[in-house]
Design an enzyme around this catalytic site. Structure first.
Site: not given
Length: 568
Positions: A287-288, A194-195, A202, A199
């Site tokens: 993920g997308r 992640t960057r 996630h 939330h």
């Protein structure tokens, strides 16, 4: 799958005694001061994060990676890891020579034994690696407007890792993570790349991924370089720490990765997979639109939503870890829980807040509902990104000499000071030349340096909650973009194009500069012997031929009001 963490990964560091000896000998070597991106790359080369690379790519490996996503020996490797340098420095270096690689304080980190020196075809690199030679892509912009024109390749001898003064307990090398997994008895580990802050969606996504893979969870955020405009890593890490206790401590770990992302979508996903395998993980969540940079110049996404998953799956065996693919998670109101978007039954009420909508709510001080995020995360984000009316900002006027930029900026300064609330600083071109840039001439290179200095000062004013008004000519798109990126790290950048025509500027030329330029007595004069690249996406365009100064300044004031930067 057998656990990847049972064996140490090879590193490029020499022993302590050898390092001390090399430090002394390096005093006689030619030195290259690494850029922030190169420091990130070098750290992961030395600690094994980029295994099997043994240094910066030579030309044969580079060509093969760009064309085929493979090193010259056929090993899967999707990203060119290159040492770009200036032409001046490159002229001093020949293959067969050793050079010292130093950080920005001059501390020696490694020695590069130069095997190759070449000038790459950057447009080809952009097309092949990022899918398009389009400056809207941050890595393509970096390639053309920041990276040096010559590449050096060769093996690296690691002397010491770059020093990080922040979050030292959370920064783990691949071998430190492998040792930790062994100690904890974790045989299956799923990595979450992640960057952004985490939330509730996630959290649900990572819970499900760990459950599906029957694995422990490594939250592995990037804290090197991400995309211009992203939330700074200090804020993000505080957000990660705030939500860590929402996870079961015995099955979840947080570690920081000092990676310089390229936002290369499908290729980046494969690259992230190899890096996570090197860190001892057995699975990774893709993920997308994984590592997508957003919209291209035509306003369309650079990559398809599931392109990264498809390329990853194609190479899963060679990457050496399994993909856990996840669709977009949405909140289903009737069930009061998150579910994958494609599994929601018809007729259900789906709630979702996009990243753009979240930023809008933060900037306008609006409510962010509990179903979307954790109160601790929202509080942290509000501290760093207060409502726009409380943030610093920069108004950047650009236009031809004599267009009226300084006059409008002065009028605007007075109006903002009348409003009060924040200190206002006017960075006028002539004043800056006198106090900051008196040694500079008017060549393209010197004008660029001058604009970047103005941008740097404006970014510091913006960071500290003030208002900066800049009024240089700033004729080049790339330089204005660099200034925008500097300022948007801390607040809002409002570009105002004072679009007075060349004829009108010449007619009102009190200093006689245009006449001197037409006579050839002033070289590289914007609009006459040097181009002015007009902005195509300025926040505001003003025509001073049709409106007086007061009206022009008022137009800017109305724009600032509409953006929420000043109170109505």
């Amino acid at each position: 799958m057998t656990p990847a963490s049972t064996m140490p990964i090879p590193e490029l560091f020499v022993s302590y005694d050898s390092a001390e000896k090399l430090k002394k000998e390096a005093g006689d070597l030619l030195s290259w001061d690494l850029t922030p991106r190169q420091i990130c790359d070098l750290e992961l080369l030395m600690n094994g994060g980029f295994f099997p690379l043994k240094g910066f790519l030579g030309q044969a490996d580079y060509d093969s990676v760009v064309e085929n996503m493979r090193l010259a020996d056929g090993t899967l490797w999707p990203m060119p890891i290159t040492l770009d340098v200036s032409e001046v420095f490159a002229a001093k270096v020949e293959p067969g020579q050793d050079i010292a690689l130093r950080d920005q304080e001059g501390v020696i980190l490694a020695i590069l034994s130069v095997s190759d020196k070449w000038s790459p075809d950057k447009s080809r690199e952009a097309e092949k690696v990022f899918g398009a030679d389009d400056l809207a892509h941050p890595a393509v912009n970096y390639l053309h407007n920041q990276a040096g024109p010559v590449y050096l390749g060769g093996p690296v001898t690691g002397i010491q890792a770059p020093v990080h003064y922040d979050y030292r307990g959370l920064r783990n090398t691949p071998n430190e993570l492998r040792a930790y997994f062994r100690k904890m008895g974790w045989r299956r580990v799923v990595a979450f790349q992640t960057r952004n802050p985490l939330h509730r969606a996630h959290q649900e996504l990572t819970f499900r991924a760990a459950k599906e893979a029957q694995a422990n969870l490594l939250i592995h955020p990037v804290v090197g370089m991400t995309k211009p405009g992203d939330i700074d890593h200090f804020t993000r890490v505080r957000c990660y720490e705030a939500v860590l206790d929402k996870y079961p401590s015995s099955t979840t770990s947080l570690s920081l990765l000092n990676l310089a992302m390229r936002m290369a979508g499908p290729r980046e996903a494969v690259w992230h997979g190899i890096i996570r395998r090197n860190h001892g993980c057995t699975h990774m969540i893709v993920g997308r639109d994984h590592a997508g940079p957003g919209k291209n110049s035509a306003g369309e996404d650079f990559y398809g939503p599931y392109e990264a998953q498809e390329l990853f799956r194609e190479h899963e065996g060679e990457i050496g870890l399994e993909m856990v693919d996840f669709k977009q998670m949405v909140y289903v109101q009737e069930r009061a829980q998150y579910e994958p978007a494609d599994e929601v039954e018809p007729g259900m009420t789906v709630l979702n807040i996009s990243g753009t909508e979240l930023r809008r709510r933060l900037s306008e001080g609006l409510e962010i509902p509990d179903w979307f995020s954790f109160p601790e995360v929202v509080e942290e984000l509000r501290r760093t990104r207060p409502a726009r009316s409380k943030q610093g900002f920069t108004v950047f006027f650009t236009g031809l000499s004599g267009s009226g930029k300084s006059t409008i900026a002065n009028a605007l300064m007075v109006k903002l000071m009348e409003l009060g609330g924040r200190p206002v600083t006017l960075l006028d071109g002539d004043v800056v030349r006198k106090h900051l840039s008196s040694e500079l001439g008017f060549s393209k290179e010197h004008r660029d340096i001058n604009i970047r200095r103005i941008g740097y000062v404006a970014s510091e004013i913006t960071k500290n909650g003030g208002i900066a008004l800049c009024a240089p000519i700033a004729p080049y798109t790339a330089t204005r973009r660099a200034v925008r990126e500097m300022i948007e790290a801390y607040g809002t950048f409002v570009e105002v194009h004072v679009a007075t025509s060349l004829e009108a500027c010449e007619a009102r030329d009190r200093k006689g500069l245009y006449a001197l330029a037409r006579a050839g007595k002033i070289k590289e004069f914007t609009g006459i012997s040097d181009p002015y690249e007009a902005p195509t996406n300025a926040e505001l365009v003003i025509d001073t031929e049709k409106a007086d100064v007061d009206n022009c300044a008022h137009q800017v004031l109305l724009k600032l009001e509409s953006l929420g930067l000043i109170g109505a």
